[in-house]
Every structure is written in C-alpha cells, then in structure tokens.
Design an enzyme around this catalytic site. Structure first.
Site, short mmCIF file in Angstrom:
data_model
loop_
_atom_site.label_atom_id
_atom_site.label_comp_id
_atom_site.label_asym_id
_atom_site.label_seq_id
_atom_site.Cartn_x
_atom_site.Cartn_y
_atom_site.Cartn_z
N GLY A 95 -7.51 -3.58 -10.66
CA GLY A 95 -6.46 -3.10 -9.78
C GLY A 95 -5.11 -3.06 -10.47
O GLY A 95 -4.98 -3.39 -11.66
N GLN A 96 -4.07 -2.68 -9.72
CA GLN A 96 -2.73 -2.57 -10.30
C GLN A 96 -2.26 -3.90 -10.89
O GLN A 96 -1.78 -3.96 -12.03
CB GLN A 96 -1.73 -2.09 -9.24
CG GLN A 96 -1.94 -0.66 -8.78
CD GLN A 96 -0.77 -0.16 -7.96
OE1 GLN A 96 0.25 0.27 -8.47
NE2 GLN A 96 -0.91 -0.22 -6.63
N LEU A 97 -2.38 -4.98 -10.11
CA LEU A 97 -1.95 -6.28 -10.60
C LEU A 97 -2.86 -6.79 -11.71
O LEU A 97 -2.40 -7.39 -12.69
CB LEU A 97 -1.90 -7.29 -9.46
CG LEU A 97 -1.49 -8.72 -9.85
CD1 LEU A 97 -0.13 -8.72 -10.54
CD2 LEU A 97 -1.49 -9.62 -8.63
N ASP A 122 -18.33 -10.41 -7.43
CA ASP A 122 -17.82 -10.12 -6.09
C ASP A 122 -17.48 -11.46 -5.44
O ASP A 122 -18.35 -12.15 -4.92
CB ASP A 122 -18.87 -9.37 -5.28
CG ASP A 122 -18.39 -9.03 -3.87
OD1 ASP A 122 -17.25 -9.42 -3.51
OD2 ASP A 122 -19.15 -8.39 -3.12
N ALA A 145 -7.98 -7.41 -3.77
CA ALA A 145 -7.68 -7.30 -2.34
C ALA A 145 -8.09 -5.91 -1.85
O ALA A 145 -8.22 -4.98 -2.64
CB ALA A 145 -6.20 -7.53 -2.06
N THR A 147 -6.56 -2.99 0.11
CA THR A 147 -5.18 -2.62 0.43
C THR A 147 -5.05 -1.29 1.17
O THR A 147 -3.94 -0.80 1.33
CB THR A 147 -4.35 -2.56 -0.86
OG1 THR A 147 -4.93 -1.60 -1.76
CG2 THR A 147 -4.29 -3.92 -1.54
N ASP A 189 3.79 -8.78 2.70
CA ASP A 189 4.76 -8.80 3.79
C ASP A 189 4.12 -8.43 5.13
O ASP A 189 4.69 -8.70 6.19
CB ASP A 189 5.90 -7.82 3.50
CG ASP A 189 5.39 -6.39 3.32
OD1 ASP A 189 4.62 -6.15 2.37
OD2 ASP A 189 5.76 -5.52 4.13
N TYR A 211 -5.09 -5.09 8.47
CA TYR A 211 -4.80 -5.49 7.09
C TYR A 211 -3.97 -6.77 7.07
O TYR A 211 -4.30 -7.73 6.38
CB TYR A 211 -4.07 -4.37 6.36
CG TYR A 211 -3.48 -4.79 5.03
CD1 TYR A 211 -4.31 -5.01 3.93
CD2 TYR A 211 -2.11 -5.00 4.88
CE1 TYR A 211 -3.77 -5.42 2.72
CE2 TYR A 211 -1.57 -5.41 3.66
CZ TYR A 211 -2.41 -5.62 2.59
OH TYR A 211 -1.88 -6.03 1.39
N TRP A 235 5.50 -3.75 -1.11
CA TRP A 235 5.72 -2.44 -1.72
C TRP A 235 5.40 -2.47 -3.22
O TRP A 235 6.26 -2.22 -4.07
CB TRP A 235 7.15 -1.98 -1.47
CG TRP A 235 7.51 -1.85 -0.01
CD1 TRP A 235 6.78 -2.28 1.06
CD2 TRP A 235 8.70 -1.28 0.53
NE1 TRP A 235 7.43 -2.00 2.24
CE2 TRP A 235 8.62 -1.39 1.94
CE3 TRP A 235 9.84 -0.70 -0.02
CZ2 TRP A 235 9.61 -0.91 2.81
CZ3 TRP A 235 10.83 -0.23 0.83
CH2 TRP A 235 10.72 -0.33 2.23
#
Length: 380
Positions: A95-97, A122, A145, A147, A189, A211, A235
């Site tokens: 993922g992005q992170l 998993d 996660a 998302t 958030d 979510y 964000w």
C-alpha cells in the site's frame, strides 16, 4: 584464616568455588573446594589478598582453576556469537504507507525487516498465525487497511472493512501482547464525527460510517496491547492512486485545448491537512527509536487547515498554473446524483499535533511537502 576481621565479607554457602569482592581497596576471596564435605563447607575461610606475605597469585590462571563440565564446553567470550536482534515485520507492504516504510528502510540501510502483504500473510486470518515463530519478532508495523470509504457501505465492503480494520488488528494485538512485541498501527480521522474543529488524542470515538466504525474498533483492540503506538492520520498521500495525482491529471486535461474539460468541481466544506506517507514513515521510526511513551499520536502535515477545494487549486497551480479552473461545491451537491452508497464524511479532520511534537519530532508543513511531491511527479 581471617587477617582483618573488621573487613571480613560474609557470604552465604553455595556461591561457588570462589567469591571476590573489593572493599576499601582490599580484595578478599572466599575459598571453597568443590569436594569439601558439608561440615567443611560450614567453615568460612577469608584471605586478605592484599597481604604481601601470602604470595598468592591472583587471578588464578585458568588452567589451574576448577571448572565444571558445562564451563569446559562453553565457548570463550571472544568466540561467542551475539544473539541476532529481533526482527521487524511490516504488514500491508504494497500500500501507500507500506511503500514509504520500505523506502525508509532502504534509504537508512536498516536490517532485519520482513515485508508481507495479503498474499504472503493475511493478518486478518487467524489460521495463518501458526506459520510464524513470533519469538523472533520485536516489532510489527501494520500498514495494511481497507480504505475504500464508500464501498465499505455496501454489504460486501462492510465485511471486508471489518475484517481488515478490526479483526486483523485485534489478532495482531493479541500475538504482540503474548510475545512482548511492539505493535505500530495507523488510524484515521474517520473515527470522529468531525464536529470539533481540531481533534486531539483524548477525544471520544464517534464514527459516522462503516469505515470509521471499523477503524475505531481496530484502535480499541490495539490499545489493549501493552507495547503499542497508534498514529492517527488524515487525507493520506503517497505512492499509488490518491487525490493529488488525480488533481494533477485533471489539471493536465483542463490545460489541453483538445480535451474539452474546462473545469472541475471539488468540495469546499470539508477541512483538514494532508498526511504524506514519507512523513508518516519518519514519525513511526522516530517514535520507535526515541523510546517515546506508548500510546496514540496524531500525525498529519503541520501548517494551516484547508478545504479539499483549496488543496485542489494549489495542485492545479503547481501543475499548470490553472487553479482558477477549480470550482468549489458543497458535499451535498457533489453527491446529489450518486448511484452507489456514499459514506458520511467528517466536516473537520484537522488533528492536534502537540503531543507528537513534544517528543521532539519536527513535523513538516504539508504545503511544502505538497510542492516537493508535485515537483517530483512532474519529472516522471
């Protein structure tokens, strides 16, 4: 023989073949032969090694000492191999992170890291935990996660969201608690209803949609792990599909005379700050390396609070200088004709950064990070 009874050191029987201590610059030894009888061992013998008349060689040469079989077979200290440090597992590495964490590890030359995604581990499946020797791990960084905020409102998406965002973190928290592993987990958030203009770490959960509800449940589970860090973001921008890349693409289309797209509409009644994954990775390792207290920390970019429309204008200007082609619109109007389920959004998503800044972290301004991000993307 006690040469100076006032300085004699009394030690319990069973301490071994010899006992040495240093008191007022005088060395003493308690000599006991391993083969003495119990009655003989009841007699304490003290020798003042500092007395020049004794002529005792000290320390006793190794070849003349009495050693057990275990001592004889044990390697010398110079030959002993130190234990390898406990490993770090990163989940959700694709993922992005996850990409940002891998980049950090490579840039800093860190060792002992293991990267897994759903295809190799998993973490929401209880049956997969038996595959690992958890005593080898010292830290787990959960970057995984679900998302898809709006898809989470569908019957299928609801199951996936709760599995990845609640059940998975709960399983990780349990194994970390059992094996004294530090668990790092990323929150959102969306666990708040967005009525407060600024959210701190002590605010009560009040999620509006599926979510947010699943993320709040995951936070509660992770908080029960004794050694945990929860980093709450908003964000998020990193590698892969994200808001900034979408706005750059739309800016290019608007700038193209042959495309036919003259403007884009972006909501202007949701407020917050961007969180760049590179900044999140820096914060994670800062907390781990600095020994900061366990608990929850808010982490976004610093600086002023802005709306999505305001951020879109900034991206358009940085890309093609056409920020005037962004038309603000309300969230209600934007989703008025939506055919699929839509999750409610928090109006205010800005997070209070005071707690993490108090640990010594210098949180970058999101506008500076945005400029650097867009400039890098334009060179690709």
């Amino acid at each position: 023989t006690v040469l100076d009874p006032s300085k004699a050191i009394y030690v319990p029987r069973g301490v071994g073949n010899s006992f040495q201590a240093l008191e007022d610059g005088t060395a003493y030894t308690y000599l006991v032969n391993a083969h003495w009888s119990l009655e003989q061992k009841k007699t304490y013998t003290f020798v003042n090694l500092a007395d020049p008349e004794l002529n005792i060689q000290w320390p006793i040469p190794l070849e003349e000492s009495e050693r057990s079989e275990a001592d004889l077979k044990h390697p010398m200290l110079r030959d002993a191999k130190p234990m390898a440090p406990r490993r770090t597992m990163v989940t959700g590495c694709n993922g992005q992170l996850g990409h940002a964490i891998r980049d950090y590890v490579e840039e800093h030359g860190l060792e002992g890291f293991e990267f897994n995604d759903i295809d190799t581990f998993d973490f929401s499946d209880p049956a997969q935990y038996g595959r690992f020797d958890w005593s080898l791990y010292g830290t787990i960084i959960n970057a995984g996660a679900y998302t898809a905020v709006d898809k989470a409102e569908t019957p299928e998406g609801r199951v996936l969201a709760w599995k990845a965002n609640a059940q998975g973190p709960a399983l990780l928290a349990r194994v970390c608690a059992e094996h004294n592993i530090t668990l790092v987990h990323v929150s959102s958030d969306y666990v708040f209803d967005g009525t407060a203009e600024l959210h701190d770490e002590e605010e009560a959960f009040a999620p509006l949609g599926v979510y947010g509800q699943s993320k709040a449940a995951g936070d509660i589970a992770v908080a029960n792990c004794p050694r945990h860090y929860i980093l709450r973001s908003s964000w998020v921008i990193g590698e892969g599909h994200n808001f900034v890349k979408t706005m750059m693409m739309l800016s290019n289309r608007v700038a193209d005379p042959g495309d036919g797209l003259n403007e884009v509409t972006v909501v202007d009644d949701q407020y917050g700050r961007l969180t760049f994954t590179s900044d999140m990775a820096d914060a994670i390792f800062h907390l781990l390396d600095s020994g900061a207290g366990y608990g929850t920390y808010d982490l976004t970019g610093s600086g002023r609070v802005e709306s999505w429309a305001g951020i879109a204008k900034a991206v358009f200007d940085l890309t093609n200088g056409n920020g005037d082609r962004v038309r603000p619109i309300s969230t209600e109007e934007y989703f008025r004709n939506a055919k699929a389920p839509v999750s409610p959004r928090p109006t205010y998503s800005a997070l209070d950064l005071a707690k993490i800044e108090a640990t010594g972290l210098d949180v970058p301004d999101w506008e500076k990070s945005l400029k650097a991000y867009v400039a890098k993307e334009l060179t690709k």
